[in-house]
Design a protein around this motif. Structure first.
Motif, PDB file in Angstrom:
ATOM      1  N   ARG A 128       0.831  -1.211   0.000  1.00 57.38           N
ATOM      2  CA  ARG A 128       0.000   0.000   0.000  1.00 57.38           C
ATOM      3  C   ARG A 128       0.861   1.256   0.000  1.00 57.38           C
ATOM      4  NH1 ARG A 128      -5.128  -1.097   4.083  1.00 57.38           N
ATOM      5  NH2 ARG A 128      -6.264  -2.500   2.679  1.00 57.38           N
ATOM      6  N   ASP A 132       0.859   4.087  -2.673  1.00 55.18           N
ATOM      7  CA  ASP A 132       0.731   5.512  -2.369  1.00 55.18           C
ATOM      8  C   ASP A 132       1.845   6.320  -3.027  1.00 55.18           C
ATOM      9  OD1 ASP A 132      -1.489   4.967  -0.868  1.00 55.18           O
ATOM     10  OD2 ASP A 132      -0.390   4.792   1.017  1.00 55.18           O
ATOM     11  N   GLU A 133       3.091   5.755  -2.963  1.00 58.80           N
ATOM     12  CA  GLU A 133       4.192   6.460  -3.624  1.00 58.80           C
ATOM     13  C   GLU A 133       3.954   6.570  -5.138  1.00 58.80           C
ATOM     14  OE1 GLU A 133       7.684   4.342  -2.603  1.00 58.80           O
ATOM     15  OE2 GLU A 133       7.694   4.982  -0.496  1.00 58.80           O
TER      16      GLU A 133
END
Length: 536
Positions: A128, A132-133
């Motif tokens: 996750r 997100d990155e």
């Protein structure tokens, strides 16, 4: 993140975890099959002990009739039964230890699976974070793309403005060329005018020379030297003045024409040079803007391809994350269901073990009583009291058999276990799994049991409680039974059947307890039903 893991749809860790879970499930299925076999053997032992108990009851009744005869054979029989019971208890203890070891082993495997699940959860959190990155990078790229689009729009506007400026400059250049042509015509006209003036000056000069010659001729006809000298000086002065005047006029006109011509030529050259410079600058700016626009369009195509690739990777990662999450949750649910199942089976085994211990205690009490009888403490009334004590002890500790039923249909297995106990002659013989009826039975052969105002309490899953109170003067005859129906489930025909008017059902659940209380609120009989369903 490698392309192979994305293309396969499942991470290497998820694949190894899934294979480990499948192996664990196969091993646990085999262990559960072994446990079921052991449970069947335990049930056979329990039934054997019940048969022995019934045999002992028959022997006790026979002893009641014989009143102390053949005590030596009875002693041998009970010593044999005691030896057998001790052996059964020791075997049961060993089996209990084996089950406890199996339970500890399963607990360790559960801990290992929980560790793996925690590692998978951490991996999922890392995924996750990576997502997100990637989303942040994607948003940055989208912002950069939007910025480039805005810059391209500004450049296109600048190109449009420069095109308009170029058109204006070209029209201005055309106008300047027209003016240059006009000025060239004017210059030629002025040059023609200068030539005409020069010709006029030459003509006037010739005319004056002719006049001078005529005057000189006139002067030559004058015989007076003074007159000649006078006229000659006057003529020279006049000629000099005329010549000076014409020279001044010619020089002035020449200077004016030359200065005007030079100024116009310089102005035209300056305008032409400026226009050529502006046109060259506009051409260079157009080339630079076209090159920059081509580079930006190439970068935009690359960024759009990269954006599409990142979106595809994010979508595949989301699918993989959802698949891993579903597999982990399914594996955890299977393990929890298996643990609950094992706990229920262990609880059932503990109940059976308790039954065996109760049976052992009953046999020990009976053996102690018969030992007293064999030692010769008396017969007659004392023997009858001991026999009644044995009967009471047996009645109080009576535990009904536990029935285990497994139904397999498709991928679901259902298990229902029953536990019955009674303190006295009245016991709960049967309860409907659907909650339609409850059957009470008087096990005494000759004694009636007044159960008026007794209460039947039925607890469903520890939450709901249903209470039925017997009629005030109700008597349960010896060896008979009474069936209490829920409303609408059967007829009201006392004393064989009664109807509970307050509810359509006695309740259905996974853990159902039916308890019989007397008038004083003492518990006289219990019936416990446990059911569970697991996916195999």
């Amino acid at each position: 993140m490698s392309s192979s893991s994305v293309a396969s749809g499942l991470s290497p860790y998820g694949g190894s975890t899934a294979s480990a879970i499948r192996d664990a499930r196969e091993r646990e299925k085999k262990e559960m099959s072994d446990l079921n076999d052991k449970l069947a053997s335990y049930i056979e032992k329990v039934r054997f002990l019940e048969a022995q108990n019934r045999k002992l009851e028959a022997d006790l009744k026979m002893l009641q009739g014989r009143a102390g005869k053949d005590t030596s054979s009875i002693k041998i029989i009970y010593e044999t039964e005691l030896t057998t019971a001790k052996k059964v208890v020791s075997d049961t203890g060993r089996d209990k230890e084996g089950l406890e070891r199996e339970l500890r082993k399963l607990q360790e495997e559960l801990n290992e699976i929980r560790k793996k699940f925690e590692e998978a959860t951490r991996g999922r959190a890392d995924d996750r974070l990576k997502i997100d990155e990637l989303l942040v990078k994607l948003s940055n790229l989208e912002a950069e793309i939007n910025l480039l689009k805005r810059r391209i729009a500004l450049l296109e506007e600048e190109i449009t403005r420069l095109k308009k400026e170029n058109m204006r400059l070209q029209s201005e250049l055309q106008r300047c060329k027209t003016e240059l042509d006009q000025e060239t015509l004017n210059r030629i006209d002025y040059q023609n005018q200068v030539t005409t003036l020069l010709e006029e000056i030459d003509f006037i000069k010739r005319v004056h020379d002719q006049e001078i010659k005529e005057l000189q001729a006139l002067a030559a006809r004058d015989t007076t030297n003074e007159n000649r000298e006078y006229f000659k000086n006057e003529l020279a002065n006049a000629i000099r003045d005329i010549r000076n005047e014409y020279d001044q006029m010619m020089n002035a006109n020449r200077n004016d024409l030359e200065s005007w011509y030079k100024m116009r030529v310089q102005e035209i050259q300056t305008t032409s040079a400026r226009q050529n410079m502006e046109q060259g600058y506009a051409k260079d700016e157009m080339k630079r803007l076209k090159t920059q626009l081509t580079d930006l369009r190439g970068k935009l195509a690359d960024l759009e391809g990269r954006n599409a690739m990142l979106e595809k990777q994010i979508q595949e990662l989301n699918y993989q994350l959802e698949d891993d999450q579903r597999s982990y949750e399914a594996a955890l649910n299977d393990k929890d269901a298996q643990i609950r199942k094992l706990r229920e089976e262990c609880q059932a085994l503990m109940v059976e073990l308790q039954m065996l211990l109760d049976t052992k205690q009953t046999l020990d009490a009976e053996i102690a009583i018969y030992r007293k009888m064999l030692e010769g403490e008396g017969n007659g009334p004392g023997l009858r009291q001991l026999v009644e004590q044995v009967v009471r002890t047996t009645g109080i500790n009576e535990v009904a058999d536990t029935e285990t039923m497994r139904v397999v249909k498709g991928e679901t297995s259902s298990r229902v276990s029953y536990t019955r106990s009674a303190k006295g002659n009245v016991s709960i013989h049967e309860t409907s799994p659907e909650g339609k009826f409850i059957i009470l039975e008087n096990t005494h052969r000759s004694k009636e049991e007044p159960i008026g105002d007794w209460k039947l309490k039925r607890k469903i899953d520890g939450k709901r409680e249903i209470v039925y109170t017997f009629p005030h003067d109700f008597v349960l005859r010896s060896g008979k039974s009474v069936k209490i129906f829920a409303r609408g489930s059967g007829p009201h025909m006392p004393p064989e059947s009664l109807v509970f008017d307050h509810d359509d059902s006695f309740g259905v659940g996974a853990n159902v307890q039916t308890i019989l209380y007397n008038k004083e609120g003492e518990e006289r009989a219990t019936h416990i039903q446990r059911s569970s369903q697991t996916a195999s």
